[in-house]
Design a protein around this motif. Structure first.
Motif, PDB file in Angstrom:
ATOM      1  N   ASP A  60     -13.178  -8.546  19.189  1.00 32.43           N
ATOM      2  CA  ASP A  60     -12.981  -7.177  18.725  1.00 32.43           C
ATOM      3  C   ASP A  60     -13.811  -6.205  19.567  1.00 32.43           C
ATOM      4  O   ASP A  60     -13.345  -5.119  19.943  1.00 32.43           O
ATOM      5  CB  ASP A  60     -13.379  -7.098  17.249  1.00 32.43           C
ATOM      6  N   GLU A  61     -15.047  -6.588  19.873  1.00 30.57           N
ATOM      7  CA  GLU A  61     -15.931  -5.705  20.630  1.00 30.57           C
ATOM      8  C   GLU A  61     -15.413  -5.466  22.046  1.00 30.57           C
ATOM      9  O   GLU A  61     -15.454  -4.345  22.562  1.00 30.57           O
ATOM     10  CB  GLU A  61     -17.344  -6.299  20.678  1.00 30.57           C
ATOM     11  N   TRP A  98      -7.658   3.116  21.315  1.00 31.47           N
ATOM     12  CA  TRP A  98      -7.229   2.484  20.071  1.00 31.47           C
ATOM     13  C   TRP A  98      -7.336   0.972  20.200  1.00 31.47           C
ATOM     14  O   TRP A  98      -7.093   0.419  21.264  1.00 31.47           O
ATOM     15  CB  TRP A  98      -5.782   2.857  19.751  1.00 31.47           C
ATOM     16  N   VAL A  99      -7.700   0.321  19.108  1.00 30.62           N
ATOM     17  CA  VAL A  99      -7.672  -1.136  19.052  1.00 30.62           C
ATOM     18  C   VAL A  99      -6.623  -1.560  18.037  1.00 30.62           C
ATOM     19  O   VAL A  99      -6.639  -1.139  16.877  1.00 30.62           O
ATOM     20  CB  VAL A  99      -9.043  -1.723  18.676  1.00 30.62           C
ATOM     21  N   HIS A 100      -5.699  -2.368  18.525  1.00 35.54           N
ATOM     22  CA  HIS A 100      -4.621  -2.908  17.705  1.00 35.54           C
ATOM     23  C   HIS A 100      -4.936  -4.362  17.376  1.00 35.54           C
ATOM     24  O   HIS A 100      -5.338  -5.127  18.258  1.00 35.54           O
ATOM     25  CB  HIS A 100      -3.292  -2.832  18.460  1.00 35.54           C
ATOM     26  N   LYS A 101      -4.750  -4.729  16.119  1.00 36.57           N
ATOM     27  CA  LYS A 101      -5.017  -6.100  15.678  1.00 36.57           C
ATOM     28  C   LYS A 101      -3.694  -6.847  15.521  1.00 36.57           C
ATOM     29  O   LYS A 101      -2.764  -6.348  14.883  1.00 36.57           O
ATOM     30  CB  LYS A 101      -5.785  -6.091  14.358  1.00 36.57           C
ATOM     31  N   MET A 104       1.023 -24.620  10.741  1.00 30.33           N
ATOM     32  CA  MET A 104       0.951 -23.276  11.338  1.00 30.33           C
ATOM     33  C   MET A 104      -0.491 -22.921  11.645  1.00 30.33           C
ATOM     34  O   MET A 104      -1.390 -23.163  10.855  1.00 30.33           O
ATOM     35  CB  MET A 104       1.565 -22.234  10.385  1.00 30.33           C
ATOM     36  N   SER A 105      -0.730 -22.338  12.828  1.00 32.90           N
ATOM     37  CA  SER A 105      -2.052 -21.902  13.218  1.00 32.90           C
ATOM     38  C   SER A 105      -1.975 -20.453  13.692  1.00 32.90           C
ATOM     39  O   SER A 105      -1.261 -20.148  14.656  1.00 32.90           O
ATOM     40  CB  SER A 105      -2.594 -22.788  14.345  1.00 32.90           C
ATOM     41  N   ASN A 106      -2.672 -19.579  12.997  1.00 30.22           N
ATOM     42  CA  ASN A 106      -2.650 -18.165  13.352  1.00 30.22           C
ATOM     43  C   ASN A 106      -3.920 -17.784  14.100  1.00 30.22           C
ATOM     44  O   ASN A 106      -5.032 -18.069  13.635  1.00 30.22           O
ATOM     45  CB  ASN A 106      -2.526 -17.291  12.098  1.00 30.22           C
ATOM     46  N   ILE A 107      -3.765 -17.168  15.264  1.00 27.61           N
ATOM     47  CA  ILE A 107      -4.888 -16.698  16.066  1.00 27.61           C
ATOM     48  C   ILE A 107      -4.966 -15.184  15.927  1.00 27.61           C
ATOM     49  O   ILE A 107      -3.974 -14.481  16.167  1.00 27.61           O
ATOM     50  CB  ILE A 107      -4.713 -17.076  17.546  1.00 27.61           C
ATOM     51  N   ILE A 108      -6.123 -14.679  15.518  1.00 21.29           N
ATOM     52  CA  ILE A 108      -6.326 -13.229  15.423  1.00 21.29           C
ATOM     53  C   ILE A 108      -6.723 -12.707  16.802  1.00 21.29           C
ATOM     54  O   ILE A 108      -7.696 -13.183  17.401  1.00 21.29           O
ATOM     55  CB  ILE A 108      -7.413 -12.876  14.394  1.00 21.29           C
ATOM     56  N   LEU A 109      -5.978 -11.733  17.301  1.00 18.08           N
ATOM     57  CA  LEU A 109      -6.216 -11.183  18.628  1.00 18.08           C
ATOM     58  C   LEU A 109      -6.232  -9.660  18.575  1.00 18.08           C
ATOM     59  O   LEU A 109      -5.652  -9.056  17.665  1.00 18.08           O
ATOM     60  CB  LEU A 109      -5.129 -11.648  19.599  1.00 18.08           C
ATOM     61  N   TYR A 110      -6.894  -9.054  19.562  1.00 17.08           N
ATOM     62  CA  TYR A 110      -7.025  -7.602  19.614  1.00 17.08           C
ATOM     63  C   TYR A 110      -6.551  -7.083  20.968  1.00 17.08           C
ATOM     64  O   TYR A 110      -6.704  -7.745  22.002  1.00 17.08           O
ATOM     65  CB  TYR A 110      -8.478  -7.191  19.386  1.00 17.08           C
ATOM     66  N   HIS A 111      -5.987  -5.889  20.943  1.00 13.22           N
ATOM     67  CA  HIS A 111      -5.503  -5.251  22.171  1.00 13.22           C
ATOM     68  C   HIS A 111      -6.085  -3.851  22.242  1.00 13.22           C
ATOM     69  O   HIS A 111      -5.818  -3.003  21.374  1.00 13.22           O
ATOM     70  CB  HIS A 111      -3.975  -5.188  22.152  1.00 13.22           C
ATOM     71  N   GLU A 126      -2.121  -1.824   9.417  1.00 15.23           N
ATOM     72  CA  GLU A 126      -3.176  -1.143   8.656  1.00 15.23           C
ATOM     73  C   GLU A 126      -4.562  -1.331   9.264  1.00 15.23           C
ATOM     74  O   GLU A 126      -5.521  -0.677   8.840  1.00 15.23           O
ATOM     75  CB  GLU A 126      -3.178  -1.624   7.200  1.00 15.23           C
ATOM     76  N   GLU A 127      -4.664  -2.211  10.279  1.00 13.31           N
ATOM     77  CA  GLU A 127      -5.957  -2.462  10.922  1.00 13.31           C
ATOM     78  C   GLU A 127      -6.158  -1.620  12.195  1.00 13.31           C
ATOM     79  O   GLU A 127      -7.159  -1.784  12.898  1.00 13.31           O
ATOM     80  CB  GLU A 127      -6.075  -3.946  11.286  1.00 13.31           C
ATOM     81  N   LEU A 128      -5.222  -0.733  12.510  1.00 13.60           N
ATOM     82  CA  LEU A 128      -5.346   0.120  13.690  1.00 13.60           C
ATOM     83  C   LEU A 128      -6.589   1.005  13.580  1.00 13.60           C
ATOM     84  O   LEU A 128      -6.831   1.629  12.549  1.00 13.60           O
ATOM     85  CB  LEU A 128      -4.103   1.004  13.828  1.00 13.60           C
TER      86      LEU A 128
END
Length: 215
Positions: free
Chosen positions: A38-39, A55-58, A1-8, A171-173
């Protein structure tokens, strides 16, 4: 499994990624768009002129068994052809005729891919596309022009399977201040345009291998 952290980045506090939604005229067509930066997500959350906070959603994207098309590993001409499928760089008859030929020659099929990864064609990148279509840019400097923008790589979640592999970390909103990050967004765009213009006007732009000669 490979998890990619992304932001919207969004104007909305509540975002529900839904398969089938989105605009056909976005860079890679319908889908849900995110970034690893993130920036950049903070800037994109407040890039509209309405002076409201965003808003930034993680999110986490589990890319196990997902097919990802990475345009950075393809020819830059293939990326431009994909852009032309969804967005018009000019209104002229010349462009309409030549863009169809360009897509036929350099376009690649995105069918079967769950996620598309590639440059984000915002104002600065579209400045490149328009100049290229007008035969003002040699293909030899295209990739460097894109890197000068510093405007980021985006992921477009396309298929139902990919949506099922995407989950938000509630919780990262975070709320994003309009004044602070809209200023950064505009400054980045201005700097990008200045750097691009300098390269386009330099002797390194031979204007030999241009749009119309590639067909």
């Amino acid at each position: 499994m490979s998890n990619i952290i992304l932001y919207h980045g969004s104007a909305e506090r509540i975002v529900t990624p839904t398969f089938g939604l989105g605009e056909d005229r976005h860079d890679y067509g319908r889908g849900f768009y995110l970034t690893e930066s993130d920036e950049l997500a903070k800037e994109w959350a407040v890039c509209r002129p309405d002076e409201t906070n965003g808003w930034v959603h993680k999110f986490v994207l589990d890319d196990t068994e997902l097919k990802i098309l990475d345009f950075q590993k393809e020819s830059v001409l293939s990326w431009l052809a994909e852009l032309m499928k969804h967005r018009a760089a000019a209104d002229s008859k010349r462009y309409r005729v030549l863009s169809e030929k360009f897509i036929q020659k350099y376009g690649i099929s995105t069918d079967g891919y769950d996620v598309i990864k590639g440059w984000r064609a915002n104002a600065s990148y579209f400045y490149i596309a328009k100049s290229f279509v007008r035969d003002e840019i040699d293909v030899d400097i295209l990739e460097e022009l894109l890197s000068l923008g510093g405007l980021g790589i985006q992921y477009c979640v396309k298929t139902e399977k990919a949506y099922e592999h995407l989950s938000e970390i509630d919780e990262e909103l975070r709320q994003i201040n309009f004044e602070q990050y809209n200023k950064k967004y505009n400054e980045r765009d201005i700097t990008a345009r200045e750097n691009m213009k300098s390269l386009i006007e330099s002797d390194r732009n031979k204007v030999t291998k241009v749009f119309s000669t590639l067909l």
